[in-house]
Design an enzyme around this catalytic site. Structure first.
Site, PDB file in Angstrom:
ATOM      1  N   VAL A  81       0.832  -1.200   0.000  1.00 37.07           N
ATOM      2  CA  VAL A  81       0.000   0.000   0.000  1.00 37.07           C
ATOM      3  C   VAL A  81       0.871   1.256   0.000  1.00 37.07           C
ATOM      4  O   VAL A  81       0.635   2.201  -0.758  1.00 37.07           O
ATOM      5  CB  VAL A  81      -0.962  -0.008   1.213  1.00 37.07           C
ATOM      6  CG1 VAL A  81      -1.743   1.303   1.274  1.00 37.07           C
ATOM      7  CG2 VAL A  81      -1.922  -1.191   1.118  1.00 37.07           C
ATOM      8  N   CYS A  82       1.894   1.267   0.823  1.00 33.37           N
ATOM      9  CA  CYS A  82       2.765   2.444   0.935  1.00 33.37           C
ATOM     10  C   CYS A  82       3.499   2.732  -0.368  1.00 33.37           C
ATOM     11  O   CYS A  82       3.733   3.899  -0.719  1.00 33.37           O
ATOM     12  CB  CYS A  82       3.767   2.248   2.068  1.00 33.37           C
ATOM     13  SG  CYS A  82       2.999   2.084   3.692  1.00 33.37           S
ATOM     14  N   THR A  83       3.865   1.689  -1.086  1.00 33.45           N
ATOM     15  CA  THR A  83       4.551   1.877  -2.373  1.00 33.45           C
ATOM     16  C   THR A  83       3.665   2.642  -3.339  1.00 33.45           C
ATOM     17  O   THR A  83       4.117   3.573  -4.020  1.00 33.45           O
ATOM     18  CB  THR A  83       4.947   0.516  -2.961  1.00 33.45           C
ATOM     19  OG1 THR A  83       5.815  -0.157  -2.044  1.00 33.45           O
ATOM     20  CG2 THR A  83       5.670   0.684  -4.294  1.00 33.45           C
ATOM     21  N   LEU A 131       3.326   6.515  -2.048  1.00 33.68           N
ATOM     22  CA  LEU A 131       4.471   7.382  -2.342  1.00 33.68           C
ATOM     23  C   LEU A 131       4.534   7.711  -3.821  1.00 33.68           C
ATOM     24  O   LEU A 131       4.844   8.842  -4.211  1.00 33.68           O
ATOM     25  CB  LEU A 131       5.763   6.712  -1.877  1.00 33.68           C
ATOM     26  CG  LEU A 131       6.044   6.862  -0.380  1.00 33.68           C
ATOM     27  CD1 LEU A 131       7.045   5.819   0.090  1.00 33.68           C
ATOM     28  CD2 LEU A 131       6.563   8.257  -0.062  1.00 33.68           C
TER      29      LEU A 131
END
Length: 249
Positions: A79-81, A84
């Site tokens: 999810v974080c990828t 960002l």
């Protein structure tokens, strides 16, 4: 019983330091009574940290700009990828609004640099162009009160899934928005832009914005402004209720 010593005298100090650093991390105790309590209009705590663009003082980095600080529990997380990458794609839009972006992840900067290559590939970026703070010691996560109750218990060790907060900070270094997301829900970068548009419109014009407001739509005159003053300041306006008056922005 034989216990292997953590360090031996035969190793040079330069080789001992990474182990020392790791040992310090393991015994770091975070106490809730010592944690800053951030609220809307709190002064955004300053910090100095290593980032993917070198050592950085947060307040100096922001300068006279608005800022968006958003955090992640670990590198190479799915999810974080995507998050960002989405913020990086919108960087020109943030710059139009005089906003600087800065990410944070609770791992070392060297690992961030490798992660950035995946972010660039997945989001089709020529270059990832804003800093990511290395917060392996979770000091900034603690300073900004980023975790939930269970996460706080694990702040000294392991992955803390709720280091997933967004802070919008104005040029006076005041916190104007705080959102903390669960691990399973991706953020909405367009909503962060919308909030900044609304905050900047409100600051510039002395108005507030209604539900789902978008730039160009009517705004609301605050109830603290009398009809006579509203006429002088805004010209024409529409009264729906004595406390609900719309005008052009």
């Amino acid at each position: 019983m034989f216990v292997r010593p953590l360090f031996t005298a035969r190793k040079p100090l330069s080789q001992q330091q990474p182990m020392l650093k790791s040992a310090v991390r393991m015994i770091r105790t975070f106490k809730q009574e010592e944690q800053p309590r951030l609220r809307i209009n709190s002064l955004a705590p300053n910090f100095t940290a290593q980032t993917t663009q070198g050592k950085l003082n947060f307040h100096d980095y922001l300068g006279d700009s608005w800022g968006v600080l958003f955090s992640h529990p670990a590198d190479f997380t799915p999810v974080c990828t995507t998050e960002l990458g989405a913020f990086a794609q919108l960087k020109p839009e943030f710059e139009k609004r005089n906003v600087k972006l800065i990410g944070l992840s609770a791992e070392e900067v060297d690992k961030h640099q490798k992660w950035i290559k995946d972010i660039e590939e997945i989001s089709s970026l020529d270059k990832f162009a804003f800093p990511i703070v290395g917060d392996a010691d979770r000091e900034v996560a603690f300073l900004y009160d980023m975790v939930d109750e269970e996460g706080f218990k694990n702040l000294s060790k392991g992955v803390v899934a709720t280091i997933r907060s967004v802070y919008v900070i104005d040029p006076a270094k005041k916190v104007r928005l705080i959102i903390t997301y669960p691990a399973s829900v991706g953020r909405n970068s367009s909503e962060v832009l919308r909030v900044i548009d609304a905050l900047q419109k409100g600051d510039a014009k002395g108005v507030v914005t209604p539900i789902n407001w978008q730039p160009g739509e009517d705004v609301i005159i605050p109830p603290t402004v009398s009809d006579a003053d509203a006429k002088k300041k805004f010209g024409d306006f529409t009264t729906v209720k004595p406390y609900l008056r719309y005008t052009k922005a």
